[in-house]
Design a protein around this motif. Structure first.
Motif, PDB file in Angstrom:
ATOM      1  N   TRP A 100      42.754  50.151  32.619  1.00 27.14           N
ATOM      2  CA  TRP A 100      43.797  49.578  33.203  1.00 27.14           C
ATOM      3  C   TRP A 100      43.283  48.252  33.836  1.00 27.14           C
ATOM      4  O   TRP A 100      42.608  48.457  34.902  1.00 27.14           O
ATOM      5  N   TRP A 101      43.615  47.081  33.786  1.00 24.14           N
ATOM      6  CA  TRP A 101      43.356  46.056  34.454  1.00 24.14           C
ATOM      7  C   TRP A 101      41.893  46.002  34.697  1.00 24.14           C
ATOM      8  O   TRP A 101      41.238  45.599  35.733  1.00 24.14           O
ATOM      9  N   TYR A 102      41.061  46.221  33.706  1.00 15.92           N
ATOM     10  CA  TYR A 102      39.801  46.180  33.499  1.00 15.92           C
ATOM     11  C   TYR A 102      38.836  47.157  34.525  1.00 15.92           C
ATOM     12  O   TYR A 102      37.763  46.886  34.794  1.00 15.92           O
ATOM     13  N   GLY A 103      39.721  48.212  34.647  1.00 13.19           N
ATOM     14  CA  GLY A 103      39.009  49.232  35.463  1.00 13.19           C
ATOM     15  C   GLY A 103      39.912  50.446  35.109  1.00 13.19           C
ATOM     16  O   GLY A 103      40.543  50.717  34.353  1.00 13.19           O
ATOM     17  N   MET A 104      39.432  51.589  35.936  1.00  8.07           N
ATOM     18  CA  MET A 104      39.886  53.014  35.951  1.00  8.07           C
ATOM     19  C   MET A 104      41.173  53.050  36.797  1.00  8.07           C
ATOM     20  O   MET A 104      41.375  52.033  37.777  1.00  8.07           O
ATOM     21  N   PRO A 105      42.140  53.811  36.632  1.00 12.68           N
ATOM     22  CA  PRO A 105      43.342  53.951  37.356  1.00 12.68           C
ATOM     23  C   PRO A 105      42.848  54.272  38.740  1.00 12.68           C
ATOM     24  O   PRO A 105      42.155  55.041  39.187  1.00 12.68           O
ATOM     25  N   ALA A 106      43.902  54.265  39.672  1.00 21.31           N
ATOM     26  CA  ALA A 106      43.484  54.197  41.107  1.00 21.31           C
ATOM     27  C   ALA A 106      43.349  55.592  41.482  1.00 21.31           C
ATOM     28  O   ALA A 106      42.620  56.235  42.321  1.00 21.31           O
ATOM     29  N   GLY A 159      33.690  43.357  23.268  1.00 21.77           N
ATOM     30  CA  GLY A 159      32.086  43.429  22.786  1.00 21.77           C
ATOM     31  C   GLY A 159      31.521  42.193  23.500  1.00 21.77           C
ATOM     32  O   GLY A 159      32.037  41.632  24.594  1.00 21.77           O
ATOM     33  N   PRO A 160      30.340  42.166  23.207  1.00 20.10           N
ATOM     34  CA  PRO A 160      29.502  40.935  24.194  1.00 20.10           C
ATOM     35  C   PRO A 160      30.069  39.731  23.911  1.00 20.10           C
ATOM     36  O   PRO A 160      29.818  38.871  24.877  1.00 20.10           O
ATOM     37  N   ARG A 161      30.538  39.251  22.804  1.00 22.18           N
ATOM     38  CA  ARG A 161      31.110  37.913  22.696  1.00 22.18           C
ATOM     39  C   ARG A 161      32.853  38.099  22.728  1.00 22.18           C
ATOM     40  O   ARG A 161      33.517  37.040  22.259  1.00 22.18           O
ATOM     41  N   GLY A 162      33.346  39.201  23.075  1.00 19.58           N
ATOM     42  CA  GLY A 162      34.915  39.317  23.213  1.00 19.58           C
ATOM     43  C   GLY A 162      35.464  38.647  24.334  1.00 19.58           C
ATOM     44  O   GLY A 162      34.876  38.470  25.479  1.00 19.58           O
ATOM     45  N   VAL A 163      36.875  38.078  24.082  1.00 19.84           N
ATOM     46  CA  VAL A 163      37.550  37.624  25.189  1.00 19.84           C
ATOM     47  C   VAL A 163      37.865  38.334  26.383  1.00 19.84           C
ATOM     48  O   VAL A 163      37.807  37.971  27.555  1.00 19.84           O
ATOM     49  N   ASN A 164      37.792  39.690  26.247  1.00 25.60           N
ATOM     50  CA  ASN A 164      37.910  40.597  27.278  1.00 25.60           C
ATOM     51  C   ASN A 164      36.651  41.114  27.929  1.00 25.60           C
ATOM     52  O   ASN A 164      36.462  41.779  28.909  1.00 25.60           O
ATOM     53  N   ASP A 166      32.433  42.421  27.776  1.00 25.39           N
ATOM     54  CA  ASP A 166      31.659  43.556  27.287  1.00 25.39           C
ATOM     55  C   ASP A 166      32.114  44.921  27.868  1.00 25.39           C
ATOM     56  O   ASP A 166      32.272  44.694  29.074  1.00 25.39           O
ATOM     57  N   LEU A 167      32.320  45.912  27.180  1.00 29.02           N
ATOM     58  CA  LEU A 167      32.757  47.240  27.605  1.00 29.02           C
ATOM     59  C   LEU A 167      31.698  47.582  28.725  1.00 29.02           C
ATOM     60  O   LEU A 167      32.208  48.139  29.859  1.00 29.02           O
ATOM     61  N   ASN A 168      30.449  47.637  28.568  1.00 29.56           N
ATOM     62  CA  ASN A 168      29.498  47.965  29.340  1.00 29.56           C
ATOM     63  C   ASN A 168      29.473  47.252  30.839  1.00 29.56           C
ATOM     64  O   ASN A 168      29.213  47.624  31.840  1.00 29.56           O
ATOM     65  N   ASP A 169      29.954  45.851  30.784  1.00 30.56           N
ATOM     66  CA  ASP A 169      30.030  45.211  31.625  1.00 30.56           C
ATOM     67  C   ASP A 169      31.294  45.648  32.757  1.00 30.56           C
ATOM     68  O   ASP A 169      31.109  45.775  33.900  1.00 30.56           O
ATOM     69  N   LEU A 170      32.244  45.980  32.032  1.00 25.75           N
ATOM     70  CA  LEU A 170      33.535  46.452  32.686  1.00 25.75           C
ATOM     71  C   LEU A 170      33.286  47.986  33.283  1.00 25.75           C
ATOM     72  O   LEU A 170      33.723  47.994  34.442  1.00 25.75           O
ATOM     73  N   LEU A 171      32.550  48.617  32.790  1.00 30.43           N
ATOM     74  CA  LEU A 171      32.119  49.876  33.175  1.00 30.43           C
ATOM     75  C   LEU A 171      30.847  50.079  34.123  1.00 30.43           C
ATOM     76  O   LEU A 171      30.595  50.951  34.517  1.00 30.43           O
ATOM     77  N   PHE A 172      30.362  48.790  34.388  1.00 33.60           N
ATOM     78  CA  PHE A 172      29.009  48.788  35.261  1.00 33.60           C
ATOM     79  C   PHE A 172      29.339  49.535  36.617  1.00 33.60           C
ATOM     80  O   PHE A 172      28.463  50.262  37.038  1.00 33.60           O
ATOM     81  N   PRO A 173      30.385  49.051  37.224  1.00 33.39           N
ATOM     82  CA  PRO A 173      30.610  49.676  38.571  1.00 33.39           C
ATOM     83  C   PRO A 173      30.669  51.394  38.442  1.00 33.39           C
ATOM     84  O   PRO A 173      29.990  51.943  39.416  1.00 33.39           O
ATOM     85  N   LEU A 174      31.351  51.975  37.568  1.00 32.85           N
ATOM     86  CA  LEU A 174      31.467  53.263  37.577  1.00 32.85           C
ATOM     87  C   LEU A 174      30.000  53.917  37.056  1.00 32.85           C
ATOM     88  O   LEU A 174      29.589  54.870  37.607  1.00 32.85           O
ATOM     89  N   VAL A 186      23.742  58.526  32.331  1.00 35.70           N
ATOM     90  CA  VAL A 186      24.629  58.127  31.720  1.00 35.70           C
ATOM     91  C   VAL A 186      24.562  57.890  30.380  1.00 35.70           C
ATOM     92  O   VAL A 186      23.813  57.130  30.103  1.00 35.70           O
ATOM     93  N   VAL A 187      25.417  58.418  29.332  1.00 35.95           N
ATOM     94  CA  VAL A 187      25.073  58.191  28.078  1.00 35.95           C
ATOM     95  C   VAL A 187      26.330  57.045  27.621  1.00 35.95           C
ATOM     96  O   VAL A 187      27.096  56.602  28.502  1.00 35.95           O
ATOM     97  N   PRO A 188      25.967  56.384  26.441  1.00 35.97           N
ATOM     98  CA  PRO A 188      26.900  55.267  26.149  1.00 35.97           C
ATOM     99  C   PRO A 188      28.367  55.866  26.145  1.00 35.97           C
ATOM    100  O   PRO A 188      28.487  56.907  25.784  1.00 35.97           O
ATOM    101  N   PRO A 189      29.323  54.834  26.515  1.00 39.47           N
ATOM    102  CA  PRO A 189      30.401  55.277  26.492  1.00 39.47           C
ATOM    103  C   PRO A 189      31.256  55.442  25.153  1.00 39.47           C
ATOM    104  O   PRO A 189      30.896  54.916  24.229  1.00 39.47           O
ATOM    105  N   LEU A 190      32.497  55.942  25.113  1.00 32.81           N
ATOM    106  CA  LEU A 190      33.379  55.930  23.919  1.00 32.81           C
ATOM    107  C   LEU A 190      34.386  55.460  24.226  1.00 32.81           C
ATOM    108  O   LEU A 190      35.293  55.540  24.951  1.00 32.81           O
ATOM    109  N   LEU A 191      34.693  54.064  23.298  1.00 32.37           N
ATOM    110  CA  LEU A 191      35.578  53.302  23.417  1.00 32.37           C
ATOM    111  C   LEU A 191      36.725  53.696  22.373  1.00 32.37           C
ATOM    112  O   LEU A 191      36.437  53.665  21.188  1.00 32.37           O
ATOM    113  N   ILE A 192      38.168  53.805  22.761  1.00 32.05           N
ATOM    114  CA  ILE A 192      39.283  53.989  21.469  1.00 32.05           C
ATOM    115  C   ILE A 192      40.094  53.024  21.825  1.00 32.05           C
ATOM    116  O   ILE A 192      40.903  52.786  22.697  1.00 32.05           O
TER     117      ILE A 192
END
Length: 198
Positions: A100-106, A159-164, A166-174, A186-192
């Motif tokens: 949600w909003w490029y991060g985890m729920p509050a 993805g790395p060139r996606g408009v949203n 890269d998922l790994n960048d979005l999840l970097f803080p966590l 940390v193992v690679p995330p699973l995106l659905i």
């Protein structure tokens, strides 16, 4: 394997709920043990306050020091203590949430804020060097974690060139700033991806 499944979605009937149910069923079928922290179902309080540490509200609340003292004295609030016991028991942590909003729920961020207190998850010193133990050498070293997230977007847009981005960048803080900082591998995330045309 002993798994703590940390789940943050308000609707059990959602795709996220179905993924959790199937994941737990698969763990059972393979003979693994699991415990679940379903934050919305638990009505988890995500807000850090003086009551978490038995701290006098009339005094200034220095969260790091207050949480460290309460942890050392066994005076954390019972809900925090229960979650720390689950995490201590587990060798694997599954962190499942909708993006949600490029991060985890509050509510999930609040779980980390309240459970990963100084003395329990960080703030330990290596007695041999006198240096802080962190980034792969924290108190939770030896545990591993995986993020499972649903996102209302096509996979290619995360993805790395996606408009949203890269998922790994979005999840970097966590993944880096919270999990690996405290020693968890940390193992690679699973995106659905959940994309719906309206």
């Amino acid at each position: 394997m002993k798994v703590l499944w940390l789940f943050a979605h308000p609707d059990q009937r959602s795709l996220s709920g179905a993924l959790k149910t199937e994941g737990l069923r698969t763990l059972d079928a393979q003979g693994h043990q699991h415990r679940v922290s379903d934050l919305y179902a638990m009505k988890w309080n995500p807000v850090v306050d003086a009551a978490d540490y038995g701290h006098d509200p009339a005094d200034r609340l220095l969260v790091g020091a207050a949480s460290e003292r309460a942890y050392a004295r066994g005076r954390l609030s019972p809900d925090i203590d229960a979650e720390q016991q689950k995490l201590t028991w587990a060798d694997t942590l599954i962190v499942q949430f909708p993006l949600w909003w490029y991060g985890m729920p509050a509510i999930l961020k609040g779980w980390f804020d309240r459970v990963f207190v100084k003395g329990f998850a960080f703030g330990l010193t290596d007695p041999a060097t006198g240096r802080p133990r962190r980034y792969g050498d924290g108190r939770l070293t030896g545990k591993r974690a995986m993020v499972i997230t649903t996102a209302g977007a096509r996979a290619a847009t995360l993805g790395p060139r996606g408009v949203n981005g890269d998922l790994n960048d979005l999840l970097f803080p966590l993944q880096h700033g919270t999990l690996w900082y405290t020693g968890i591998s940390v193992v690679p995330p699973l995106l659905i991806p959940v994309y719906q045309r309206v």
